[in-house]
Design a protein around this motif. Structure first.
Motif, PDB file in Angstrom:
ATOM      1  N   MET A   1       0.874  -1.225   0.086  1.00 34.33           N
ATOM      2  CA  MET A   1       0.099   0.075  -0.075  1.00 34.33           C
ATOM      3  C   MET A   1       0.980   1.310   0.002  1.00 34.33           C
ATOM      4  O   MET A   1       1.898   1.147   0.561  1.00 34.33           O
ATOM      5  N   ASP A   2       0.413   2.188  -0.644  1.00 33.66           N
ATOM      6  CA  ASP A   2       1.293   3.543  -0.767  1.00 33.66           C
ATOM      7  C   ASP A   2       0.914   4.398   0.497  1.00 33.66           C
ATOM      8  O   ASP A   2      -0.083   4.839   0.641  1.00 33.66           O
ATOM      9  N   GLU A   3       2.047   4.470   1.254  1.00 36.45           N
ATOM     10  CA  GLU A   3       2.056   4.911   2.706  1.00 36.45           C
ATOM     11  C   GLU A   3       1.782   6.640   2.399  1.00 36.45           C
ATOM     12  O   GLU A   3       0.966   7.096   3.253  1.00 36.45           O
ATOM     13  N   LYS A   4       2.304   7.067   1.392  1.00 37.10           N
ATOM     14  CA  LYS A   4       2.023   8.529   1.161  1.00 37.10           C
ATOM     15  C   LYS A   4       0.464   9.029   1.009  1.00 37.10           C
ATOM     16  O   LYS A   4      -0.154   9.883   1.292  1.00 37.10           O
ATOM     17  N   LEU A   5      -0.002   7.938   0.216  1.00 39.70           N
ATOM     18  CA  LEU A   5      -1.458   8.109  -0.235  1.00 39.70           C
ATOM     19  C   LEU A   5      -2.322   7.880   1.078  1.00 39.70           C
ATOM     20  O   LEU A   5      -3.435   8.674   1.277  1.00 39.70           O
ATOM     21  N   VAL A   6      -1.927   6.828   1.923  1.00 41.60           N
ATOM     22  CA  VAL A   6      -2.612   6.855   3.163  1.00 41.60           C
ATOM     23  C   VAL A   6      -2.762   7.877   3.990  1.00 41.60           C
ATOM     24  O   VAL A   6      -3.641   8.510   4.619  1.00 41.60           O
ATOM     25  N   LYS A   7      -1.515   8.503   4.015  1.00 45.92           N
ATOM     26  CA  LYS A   7      -1.331   9.785   4.898  1.00 45.92           C
ATOM     27  C   LYS A   7      -2.146  11.016   4.021  1.00 45.92           C
ATOM     28  O   LYS A   7      -2.753  11.747   5.027  1.00 45.92           O
ATOM     29  N   THR A   8      -2.256  10.896   3.159  1.00 45.82           N
ATOM     30  CA  THR A   8      -3.208  12.030   2.182  1.00 45.82           C
ATOM     31  C   THR A   8      -4.691  11.819   2.765  1.00 45.82           C
ATOM     32  O   THR A   8      -5.202  12.721   2.995  1.00 45.82           O
ATOM     33  N   TYR A   9      -5.085  10.510   2.842  1.00 44.24           N
ATOM     34  CA  TYR A   9      -6.519  10.243   3.241  1.00 44.24           C
ATOM     35  C   TYR A   9      -6.861   9.912   4.607  1.00 44.24           C
ATOM     36  O   TYR A   9      -8.063   9.956   4.734  1.00 44.24           O
ATOM     37  N   VAL A  10      -5.868   9.455   5.536  1.00 43.21           N
ATOM     38  CA  VAL A  10      -6.238   9.040   6.721  1.00 43.21           C
ATOM     39  C   VAL A  10      -5.637  10.268   7.677  1.00 43.21           C
ATOM     40  O   VAL A  10      -4.276  10.332   7.424  1.00 43.21           O
ATOM     41  N   PRO A  11      -6.460  10.841   8.565  1.00 49.06           N
ATOM     42  CA  PRO A  11      -7.754  10.729   8.695  1.00 49.06           C
ATOM     43  C   PRO A  11      -8.348  11.108   7.651  1.00 49.06           C
ATOM     44  O   PRO A  11      -8.222  12.216   7.009  1.00 49.06           O
ATOM     45  N   MET A  12      -9.572  10.589   7.303  1.00 53.63           N
ATOM     46  CA  MET A  12     -10.385  10.719   6.052  1.00 53.63           C
ATOM     47  C   MET A  12     -11.705  11.712   6.553  1.00 53.63           C
ATOM     48  O   MET A  12     -12.325  11.890   7.361  1.00 53.63           O
ATOM     49  N   THR A  13     -12.206  12.522   5.721  1.00 51.73           N
ATOM     50  CA  THR A  13     -13.115  13.502   6.002  1.00 51.73           C
ATOM     51  C   THR A  13     -14.401  12.601   5.801  1.00 51.73           C
ATOM     52  O   THR A  13     -14.253  11.676   5.218  1.00 51.73           O
ATOM     53  N   GLU A  14     -15.299  12.869   6.445  1.00 47.08           N
ATOM     54  CA  GLU A  14     -16.664  12.114   6.154  1.00 47.08           C
ATOM     55  C   GLU A  14     -17.099  12.036   4.972  1.00 47.08           C
ATOM     56  O   GLU A  14     -17.661  11.061   4.387  1.00 47.08           O
ATOM     57  N   LEU A  86      -9.660   2.591   2.903  1.00 44.74           N
ATOM     58  CA  LEU A  86     -11.019   2.334   3.584  1.00 44.74           C
ATOM     59  C   LEU A  86     -11.064   1.531   4.871  1.00 44.74           C
ATOM     60  O   LEU A  86     -11.412   2.122   5.945  1.00 44.74           O
ATOM     61  N   GLU A  87     -10.157   0.661   4.746  1.00 46.60           N
ATOM     62  CA  GLU A  87     -10.055  -0.248   5.790  1.00 46.60           C
ATOM     63  C   GLU A  87      -9.097   0.225   6.917  1.00 46.60           C
ATOM     64  O   GLU A  87      -9.526   0.253   8.101  1.00 46.60           O
ATOM     65  N   VAL A  88      -7.943   1.028   6.522  1.00 46.72           N
ATOM     66  CA  VAL A  88      -7.293   1.648   7.234  1.00 46.72           C
ATOM     67  C   VAL A  88      -8.126   2.591   8.303  1.00 46.72           C
ATOM     68  O   VAL A  88      -7.960   2.730   9.480  1.00 46.72           O
ATOM     69  N   GLU A  89      -8.937   3.365   7.512  1.00 48.00           N
ATOM     70  CA  GLU A  89      -9.767   4.496   8.289  1.00 48.00           C
ATOM     71  C   GLU A  89     -10.756   3.896   9.132  1.00 48.00           C
ATOM     72  O   GLU A  89     -10.873   4.153  10.092  1.00 48.00           O
ATOM     73  N   LYS A  90     -11.383   2.641   8.699  1.00 50.10           N
ATOM     74  CA  LYS A  90     -12.297   2.027   9.629  1.00 50.10           C
ATOM     75  C   LYS A  90     -11.693   1.538  10.932  1.00 50.10           C
ATOM     76  O   LYS A  90     -12.104   1.569  12.031  1.00 50.10           O
ATOM     77  N   LYS A  91     -10.513   1.043  10.656  1.00 52.38           N
ATOM     78  CA  LYS A  91      -9.674   0.649  11.898  1.00 52.38           C
ATOM     79  C   LYS A  91      -9.369   1.791  12.903  1.00 52.38           C
ATOM     80  O   LYS A  91      -9.481   1.647  14.091  1.00 52.38           O
ATOM     81  N   ARG A  92      -9.051   2.890  12.144  1.00 53.95           N
ATOM     82  CA  ARG A  92      -8.785   4.113  12.856  1.00 53.95           C
ATOM     83  C   ARG A  92      -9.822   4.537  13.736  1.00 53.95           C
ATOM     84  O   ARG A  92      -9.894   4.750  15.197  1.00 53.95           O
ATOM     85  N   ILE A  93     -11.274   4.577  13.034  1.00 52.24           N
ATOM     86  CA  ILE A  93     -12.364   5.076  13.708  1.00 52.24           C
ATOM     87  C   ILE A  93     -12.693   3.856  14.916  1.00 52.24           C
ATOM     88  O   ILE A  93     -13.082   4.401  15.912  1.00 52.24           O
TER      89      ILE A  93
END
Length: 104
Positions: A1-14, A86-93
């Motif tokens: 998974m692209d860590e830079k992309l994850v950092k761009t989206y997580v935390p994610m806006t609603e 989306l899974e990374v964000e679900k785990k964060r939530i």
């Protein structure tokens, strides 16, 4: 998974969260707005600028793809990369929720 992309989206806006969640099943723009509206019981109502700006960015970042175009209607679907983010964000939530309950 692209860590830079994850950092761009997580935390994610609603908005981003619900758009990706709604695209587990293929949908066109209006169906996405309708799906988000139903999931949030009318709390989030996405305007055309918001939805299409978000879809454009997510497509560029390869979180979603266009799977079909018919007349002026594009059908979008979440990609495997989008599902991972989306899974990374679900785990964060989930962690936030668990911690708010005292780690139960």
């Amino acid at each position: 998974m692209d860590e830079k992309l994850v950092k761009t989206y997580v935390p994610m806006t609603e908005t981003a969260f619900y758009i990706l969640l709604s695209l587990v099943q293929p949908k066109h723009g209006y169906a996405i707005t309708d799906s988000v509206k139903k999931m949030t019981k009318d709390r989030i109502v996405l305007g055309p600028g918001t939805i299409y700006g978000s879809l454009s960015k997510m497509k560029k970042d390869q979180l979603i793809t266009i799977i079909q175009e018919e007349s002026n209607r594009k059908i979008y679907q979440i990609t495997n990369l989008g599902k991972e983010v989306l899974e990374v964000e679900k785990k964060r939530i989930e962690e936030l929720y668990q911690n708010s309950r005292g780690g139960k």
